[in-house]
Design a protein around this motif. Structure first.
Motif, mmCIF file in Angstrom:
data_model
loop_
_atom_site.group_PDB
_atom_site.id
_atom_site.type_symbol
_atom_site.label_atom_id
_atom_site.label_comp_id
_atom_site.label_asym_id
_atom_site.label_seq_id
_atom_site.Cartn_x
_atom_site.Cartn_y
_atom_site.Cartn_z
ATOM 1 N N GLY A 14 14.560 -10.781 8.726
ATOM 2 C CA GLY A 14 14.926 -12.034 8.078
ATOM 3 C C GLY A 14 14.762 -11.973 6.578
ATOM 4 O O GLY A 14 15.634 -12.438 5.819
ATOM 5 N N SER A 15 13.672 -11.410 6.129
ATOM 6 C CA SER A 15 13.436 -11.285 4.691
ATOM 7 C C SER A 15 14.494 -10.406 4.036
ATOM 8 O O SER A 15 15.012 -10.726 2.951
ATOM 9 C CB SER A 15 12.037 -10.697 4.450
ATOM 10 O OG SER A 15 11.824 -10.436 3.070
ATOM 11 N N LEU A 16 14.836 -9.304 4.689
ATOM 12 C CA LEU A 16 15.824 -8.377 4.127
ATOM 13 C C LEU A 16 17.213 -9.012 4.056
ATOM 14 O O LEU A 16 17.927 -8.860 3.062
ATOM 15 C CB LEU A 16 15.860 -7.101 4.957
ATOM 16 C CG LEU A 16 14.596 -6.233 4.885
ATOM 17 C CD1 LEU A 16 14.622 -5.160 5.964
ATOM 18 C CD2 LEU A 16 14.444 -5.603 3.507
ATOM 19 N N VAL A 17 17.605 -9.733 5.114
ATOM 20 C CA VAL A 17 18.902 -10.406 5.106
ATOM 21 C C VAL A 17 18.957 -11.444 3.987
ATOM 22 O O VAL A 17 19.930 -11.523 3.237
ATOM 23 C CB VAL A 17 19.183 -11.062 6.480
ATOM 24 C CG1 VAL A 17 20.416 -11.971 6.400
ATOM 25 C CG2 VAL A 17 19.378 -10.007 7.553
ATOM 26 N N ALA A 18 17.890 -12.239 3.863
ATOM 27 C CA ALA A 18 17.872 -13.285 2.841
ATOM 28 C C ALA A 18 17.970 -12.693 1.438
ATOM 29 O O ALA A 18 18.689 -13.215 0.577
ATOM 30 C CB ALA A 18 16.604 -14.122 2.982
ATOM 31 N N ARG A 19 17.277 -11.610 1.200
ATOM 32 C CA ARG A 19 17.333 -10.967 -0.115
ATOM 33 C C ARG A 19 18.727 -10.410 -0.396
ATOM 34 O O ARG A 19 19.252 -10.549 -1.504
ATOM 35 C CB ARG A 19 16.286 -9.858 -0.196
ATOM 36 C CG ARG A 19 14.851 -10.363 -0.310
ATOM 37 C CD ARG A 19 13.846 -9.234 -0.102
ATOM 38 N NE ARG A 19 14.056 -8.132 -1.052
ATOM 39 C CZ ARG A 19 13.485 -6.934 -0.923
ATOM 40 N NH1 ARG A 19 12.683 -6.694 0.117
ATOM 41 N NH2 ARG A 19 13.719 -5.995 -1.820
ATOM 42 N N ALA A 20 19.327 -9.787 0.621
ATOM 43 C CA ALA A 20 20.655 -9.205 0.428
ATOM 44 C C ALA A 20 21.695 -10.285 0.152
ATOM 45 O O ALA A 20 22.555 -10.132 -0.722
ATOM 46 C CB ALA A 20 21.051 -8.390 1.653
ATOM 47 N N VAL A 21 21.629 -11.389 0.886
ATOM 48 C CA VAL A 21 22.600 -12.462 0.709
ATOM 49 C C VAL A 21 22.545 -13.020 -0.703
ATOM 50 O O VAL A 21 23.578 -13.356 -1.299
ATOM 51 C CB VAL A 21 22.361 -13.573 1.751
ATOM 52 C CG1 VAL A 21 23.118 -14.845 1.397
ATOM 53 C CG2 VAL A 21 22.766 -13.094 3.142
ATOM 54 N N ARG A 22 21.358 -13.104 -1.267
ATOM 55 C CA ARG A 22 21.204 -13.692 -2.601
ATOM 56 C C ARG A 22 21.462 -12.716 -3.746
ATOM 57 O O ARG A 22 21.618 -13.131 -4.893
ATOM 58 C CB ARG A 22 19.793 -14.273 -2.739
ATOM 59 C CG ARG A 22 19.571 -15.573 -1.969
ATOM 60 C CD ARG A 22 18.207 -16.160 -2.344
ATOM 61 N NE ARG A 22 18.062 -17.513 -1.874
ATOM 62 C CZ ARG A 22 17.565 -17.848 -0.693
ATOM 63 N NH1 ARG A 22 17.183 -16.892 0.138
ATOM 64 N NH2 ARG A 22 17.451 -19.117 -0.342
ATOM 65 N N ALA A 23 21.469 -11.419 -3.454
ATOM 66 C CA ALA A 23 21.631 -10.421 -4.519
ATOM 67 C C ALA A 23 23.077 -10.396 -5.009
ATOM 68 O O ALA A 23 23.996 -10.199 -4.221
ATOM 69 C CB ALA A 23 21.220 -9.044 -4.006
ATOM 70 N N GLU A 24 23.284 -10.584 -6.278
ATOM 71 C CA GLU A 24 24.638 -10.659 -6.843
ATOM 72 C C GLU A 24 25.162 -9.257 -7.122
ATOM 73 O O GLU A 24 24.871 -8.651 -8.149
ATOM 74 C CB GLU A 24 24.632 -11.495 -8.117
ATOM 75 C CG GLU A 24 24.311 -12.960 -7.875
ATOM 76 C CD GLU A 24 24.482 -13.798 -9.134
ATOM 77 O OE1 GLU A 24 25.365 -13.469 -9.947
ATOM 78 O OE2 GLU A 24 23.729 -14.774 -9.282
ATOM 79 N N ALA A 25 25.922 -8.735 -6.163
ATOM 80 C CA ALA A 25 26.505 -7.409 -6.336
ATOM 81 C C ALA A 25 27.377 -7.394 -7.583
ATOM 82 O O ALA A 25 28.068 -8.366 -7.888
ATOM 83 C CB ALA A 25 27.328 -7.046 -5.111
ATOM 84 N N GLY A 26 27.342 -6.264 -8.304
ATOM 85 C CA GLY A 26 28.122 -6.149 -9.534
ATOM 86 C C GLY A 26 27.339 -6.458 -10.781
ATOM 87 O O GLY A 26 27.810 -6.200 -11.891
ATOM 88 N N THR A 27 26.146 -7.001 -10.613
ATOM 89 C CA THR A 27 25.233 -7.196 -11.746
ATOM 90 C C THR A 27 24.125 -6.159 -11.650
ATOM 91 O O THR A 27 23.830 -5.651 -10.563
ATOM 92 C CB THR A 27 24.626 -8.597 -11.747
ATOM 93 O OG1 THR A 27 23.738 -8.727 -10.622
ATOM 94 C CG2 THR A 27 25.719 -9.670 -11.640
ATOM 95 N N ALA A 28 23.503 -5.864 -12.772
ATOM 96 C CA ALA A 28 22.460 -4.842 -12.772
ATOM 97 C C ALA A 28 21.306 -5.233 -11.855
ATOM 98 O O ALA A 28 20.841 -4.433 -11.031
ATOM 99 C CB ALA A 28 21.960 -4.609 -14.202
ATOM 100 N N ASP A 29 20.840 -6.476 -11.990
ATOM 101 C CA ASP A 29 19.726 -6.922 -11.146
ATOM 102 C C ASP A 29 20.130 -6.967 -9.676
ATOM 103 O O ASP A 29 19.358 -6.568 -8.792
ATOM 104 C CB ASP A 29 19.250 -8.305 -11.597
ATOM 105 C CG ASP A 29 18.513 -8.263 -12.924
ATOM 106 O OD1 ASP A 29 18.105 -7.153 -13.339
ATOM 107 O OD2 ASP A 29 18.348 -9.334 -13.535
ATOM 108 N N GLY A 30 21.334 -7.467 -9.410
ATOM 109 C CA GLY A 30 21.785 -7.566 -8.028
ATOM 110 C C GLY A 30 21.939 -6.214 -7.367
ATOM 111 O O GLY A 30 21.522 -6.018 -6.222
#
Length: 427
Positions: A387-403
């Motif tokens: 659950g934690s991993l899914v939630a983090r992945a969903v919120r990570a903005e792909a295409g940005t350095a942080d994401g």
């Protein structure tokens, strides 16, 4: 020392004769082992089931049914089909079983052929509210050949509106009422459906494709005592090969069998039927019952974990192996969430939610399931981590350095998690 009767084909033969396809098989094994498999309609077939399906039984043409084939030389494969039928009847308490449908959709086609005529009304769950293509979608044969009358979930509870089901049944007098869905996480009230069907003289068909494995393990109630006919697949929670099956009351046996063959199919896939027999045998064990209970427990744990992480569970949670999440408040659509998770080694699917404002190709939700990871041995602690991993992945903005850094970090943690309890550790 007695020599074995048959060594069987092995992977080395495939590698030698067709390294390109052999490489694809290995790549898919690596994909299944290397990530989190959360597609609610997928599972991991047992090595015994894989062995039966990849056997010489694939060579035999066997149009017809045991003892009444159109080809000679079926005396051996007759035994496999008879065993599959008898095991399924014992497992589910069904009067009659047909194990020949090639898929769930093939089984559903047979239901229409057995009980309805083109143009008849069929009352089934709306596709956007969790139903299936074969329940009357206009792009499918069911919506083109039959008059689909959709019922829905309530907006306040997101549970099936049984009052609406009854009202629609009284108005339209459908030939068939369908109970079943692909994106509905709650138990169905089979008694309520049966009462409505009796009131209007309709056939009650339960499409149990998604949850029949939970029925086999006695983790949820069975539709068999209530339904005229039950269709199902064998490859979801049931953990068997890709394929379909039908169960019905004795009075409908002839119509159902004729609707499968010769109406909808020719020769059955005997290797797959043998693998179905293996799955039915495995599902009769105490270990399978524990597995089915753990599937539900893991789904509930995953639901709670994702809710705690800020997602909204449609209908408030789950009674089964799947959960549907609404992402609208996160301002993330389902297509984006699916892509982000894929980049992190997490396989799940975008999914429409009830009253979804987004088109199906985008969708406002995601659907997750617990069957495959439970087969791998995941427990409550693992599901909280998932659950934690899914939630983090969903919120990570792909295409940005942080994401991108976050998605890479999640993927590393996914790799570590699945390595502890891998898919097919002995293959």
């Amino acid at each position: 020392m007695t020599e074995p009767r048959f060594h069987g084909p092995d992977f080395a033969a495939l590698e030698a004769s067709d390294p390109e396809i052999a490489g694809i098989v290995l790549d898919e094994l690596d994909r299944q082992r290397g990530g989190l498999q959360l597609i609610a309609s997928e599972n991991l077939t047992s090595p015994a089931g894989l062995a039966a399906q990849g056997s010489v039984l694939t060579n035999k043409y066997a149009e017809g049914y045991p003892g009444a084939r159109y080809y000679g030389g079926c005396e051996v494969v007759d035994r496999a089909e008879t065993i599959a039928i008898e095991r399924a009847k014992a497992l589910f308490g069904a009067d009659h079983v047909n194990v020949q449908p090639h898929s769930g959709a093939s089984a559903n086609l047979a239901v229409y052929a057995a009980f309805a005529q083109p143009g008849d009304s069929v009352l089934a769950m709306s596709l956007p509210h969790g139903g299936h293509l074969t329940h009357g979608a206009t792009v499918n044969f069911s919506g083109r050949w039959f008059t689909a009358v959709p019922y829905h979930v309530r907006k306040d509870t997101e549970l099936i509106d049984y009052d609406e089901v009854r009202e629609l049944a009284l108005v339209h007098r459908p030939r068939i009422i369908v109970a079943g869905a692909t994106a509905y996480s709650r138990e169905l009230d089979f008694a309520a459906f049966r009462a409505i069907a009796d009131e209007v003289g309709a056939i009650l068909w339960v499409d149990a494709a998604h949850f029949i494995g939970l029925v086999a393990g006695k983790a949820i109630p069975s539709p068999v005592p209530y339904a005229d006919v039950v269709s199902a697949t064998t490859h979801k929670v049931l953990r068997g090969p890709r394929g379909g099956m039908l169960m019905c009351r004795a009075e409908h046996a002839r119509a159902v069998d004729k609707a499968v063959f010769p109406f909808g199919q020719g020769g059955p896939m005997m290797h797959t039927i043998a693998a179905k027999a293996v799955a039915f045998g495995e599902a009769q064990t105490e270990s399978y019952a524990r597995y089915a209970a753990q599937v539900v427990a893991n789904a509930r744990t995953l639901s709670t974990s994702l809710v705690d992480a800020g997602m909204r569970a449609v209908s408030g949670g789950t009674d089964t192996h799947l959960i549907l999440f609404d992402l609208q408040h996160l301002r993330i659509d389902g297509r984006t969430a699916e892509a982000r998770c894929a980049a992190a080694g997490i396989t799940l699917n975008k999914n429409a939610i009830p009253f979804d404002p987004a088109p199906p190709a985008v969708a406002s939700g995601i659907r997750v399931g617990s069957a495959a990871v439970t087969t791998q041995g995941f427990d409550a602690e693992d599901m909280n981590a998932v659950g934690s991993l899914v939630a983090r992945a969903v919120r990570a903005e792909a295409g940005t350095a942080d994401g991108d850094r976050e998605l890479a970090a999640v993927k590393d943690e996914v790799t570590t998690l699945v390595a502890r309890k891998p898919a097919y550790p002995v293959i």
